[in-house]
Design an enzyme around this catalytic site. Structure first.
Site, PDB file in Angstrom:
ATOM      1  N   CYS A 302       0.874  -1.305  -0.133  1.00  0.00           N
ATOM      2  CA  CYS A 302      -0.151   0.130   0.179  1.00  0.00           C
ATOM      3  C   CYS A 302       0.893   1.289   0.041  1.00  0.00           C
ATOM      4  O   CYS A 302       0.668   2.221  -0.867  1.00  0.00           O
ATOM      5  CB  CYS A 302      -1.029  -0.093   1.132  1.00  0.00           C
ATOM      6  SG  CYS A 302      -0.228   0.089   2.881  1.00  0.00           S
ATOM      7  N   HIS A 350      -2.375   0.911   6.713  1.00  0.00           N
ATOM      8  CA  HIS A 350      -2.699   0.963   5.455  1.00  0.00           C
ATOM      9  C   HIS A 350      -3.004   2.368   4.851  1.00  0.00           C
ATOM     10  O   HIS A 350      -3.655   3.395   5.601  1.00  0.00           O
ATOM     11  CB  HIS A 350      -4.030   0.210   5.231  1.00  0.00           C
ATOM     12  CG  HIS A 350      -4.641   0.092   3.912  1.00  0.00           C
ATOM     13  ND1 HIS A 350      -3.698  -0.767   3.009  1.00  0.00           N
ATOM     14  CD2 HIS A 350      -5.780   0.494   3.101  1.00  0.00           C
ATOM     15  CE1 HIS A 350      -4.499  -0.898   1.934  1.00  0.00           C
ATOM     16  NE2 HIS A 350      -5.454   0.086   1.856  1.00  0.00           N
ATOM     17  N   HIS A 362      -5.654   1.815  -4.188  1.00  0.00           N
ATOM     18  CA  HIS A 362      -5.036   1.335  -3.162  1.00  0.00           C
ATOM     19  C   HIS A 362      -4.427  -0.180  -3.750  1.00  0.00           C
ATOM     20  O   HIS A 362      -5.297  -0.858  -4.350  1.00  0.00           O
ATOM     21  CB  HIS A 362      -5.564   1.467  -1.913  1.00  0.00           C
ATOM     22  CG  HIS A 362      -6.729   0.352  -1.711  1.00  0.00           C
ATOM     23  ND1 HIS A 362      -7.000   0.080  -0.560  1.00  0.00           N
ATOM     24  CD2 HIS A 362      -7.738   0.007  -2.617  1.00  0.00           C
ATOM     25  CE1 HIS A 362      -8.160  -0.745  -0.759  1.00  0.00           C
ATOM     26  NE2 HIS A 362      -8.455  -0.876  -2.033  1.00  0.00           N
TER      27      HIS A 362
END
Length: 390
Positions: A302, A350, A362
């Site tokens: 990420c 994240h 993402h």
């Protein structure tokens, strides 16, 4: 969050940051969305489908959190290794210089010995264990020339500096060893969590997998609905801001007929240009696999994706989510603009790249691929903060 949103109980966001009091809300959301399937465990004591789903999600979450720790340790290891290499090179150069100065002092001693001048004292100096032992020999110092005194001073100064550098290099090596241990621990944790998740999923029947897909579909539909709501809120806020700017401009204009600048237009335009480049890069990565620790070009985790996307726009971001969250200005979710970074979970493990209308690009989790998705993919409560990086 923006003031026009519904009030929340104690422990809600402050200045765009969510506090741990909402941590259980995500689990509640999952449970509610999962009620369409049979919740009761089987007669043989096997966990229910919802329990398996929650366990798998938790394992992926833990793996992603461990991935960010791995990224941080890896970055620190690289930095420390460079520092150690530099220190060791410095020590080697200083040792060489020290040898040269020792040879010069030896030539002075040999010359004095040949002339019979202070040979015993000079020999004593060369055998001295420390600078203090030598400097106590004031009678010898009085007979040395200024050139010899300078050479002696340089020798002991270099000797002291070399010893300090050796000690610094030793400490750096010890620190590097500890960081390498942290790196290995994080790596093992990621691998263990992923292995456990794969094992759980491998035990599901075809029917259970189909039901799990249906649960995920419902979650995505709810996430899309929330994204549409946010898009309406943002559009309303932007229209209100534009109207206020227009009113302010017409009031302050005096006979020019051209209006006045708010002072933010150029800045907003610059950011929008950079953000468009970052988004274009991220969009081109859609379909590439999530691989923990990866920074491209074939795969990403990420934070590796957001770092690479903004690098394409000429902006350098730190490697990990923990550092990226501090690499800009925190804004409210309603004020989020395309290009902003959306961070998730209490441990900030994240991150996604906001593209507008409640959507982001993402790298979701191990086993998934870079994709465009609602920022509410895991529920509203997991959204931690929004940061504008440039």
């Amino acid at each position: 969050m923006a003031s026009h949103r519904k009030s929340r109980p104690a422990g809600t966001r402050v200045a765009g940051i969510r506090t741990p009091a909402l941590a259980t809300a995500a689990l509640t959301s999952v449970a509610l969305l999962s009620q369409t399937a049979t919740a009761a465990p089987s007669a043989d004591g096997k966990p229910s489908l919802e329990e398996v789903e929650k366990k798998v999600d938790d394992l992926y979450r833990q793996a992603e959190s461990a991935t960010e720790k791995y990224n941080a340790a890896k970055e620190k290891t690289t930095r420390q290794r460079k520092q150690v290499d530099t220190l060791l090179d410095d020590v080697a150069q200083r040792a060489q210089k020290l040898n040269q100065e020792r040879e010069q002092l030896g030539s002075f001693a040999a010359a004095q010995y040949r002339t019979g001048a202070a040979a015993p004292d000079t020999a004593t100096f060369l055998l001295a264990d420390s600078p203090q032992d030598y400097f106590d020999q004031t009678q010898l110092m009085g007979r040395l020339t200024s050139r010899q005194k300078s050479a002696v001073d340089d020798y002991f100064a270099e000797q002291s500096a070399t010893m300090k550098k050796r000690e610094e290099a030793s400490r750096s090596l010890e620190s590097l060893t500890r960081t390498q241990s942290d790196l290995q621990t994080a790596k093992s944790t990621v691998q263990r969590k992923l292995s456990s998740a794969r094992e759980l999923l491998s035990k599901l029947t075809a029917e259970e997998k189909a039901r799990l897909a249906e649960i995920e579909k419902k979650k995505q539909e709810e996430a899309a609905r929330k994204a549409a709501e946010l898009a309406k809120q943002q559009a309303a806020a932007q229209a209100e801001a534009a109207a206020a700017t227009q009113d302010s401009g017409s009031t302050s204009t005096s006979g020019t007929g051209t209006g006045t600048s708010t002072g933010t237009g150029t800045s907003d335009s610059t950011y929008a240009t950079k953000a468009a480049k970052a988004i274009a890069f991220a969009r081109a990565q859609i379909g590439k696999p999530y691989v923990w620790g990866a920074t491209g070009p074939g795969s990403y985790d990420c934070s590796g994706l957001t770092q690479a996307a903004w690098k394409a726009a000429g902006v350098t971001l730190p490697r990990t989510t923990y550092d990226q969250v501090n690499a800009g200005t925190t804004v409210s979710l309603t004020d989020a603009q395309p290009g902003d970074l959306i961070f998730f979970y209490d441990d900030i493990s994240h991150v996604g790249l906001y593209i507008g209308n409640g959507m982001m690009i993402h790298a979701p989790k191990p086993g998934a691929y870079v994709r465009e998705e609602s920022i509410y993919y895991g529920g509203e409560s997991i959204i931690h903060s929004v940061v504008r990086p440039a």
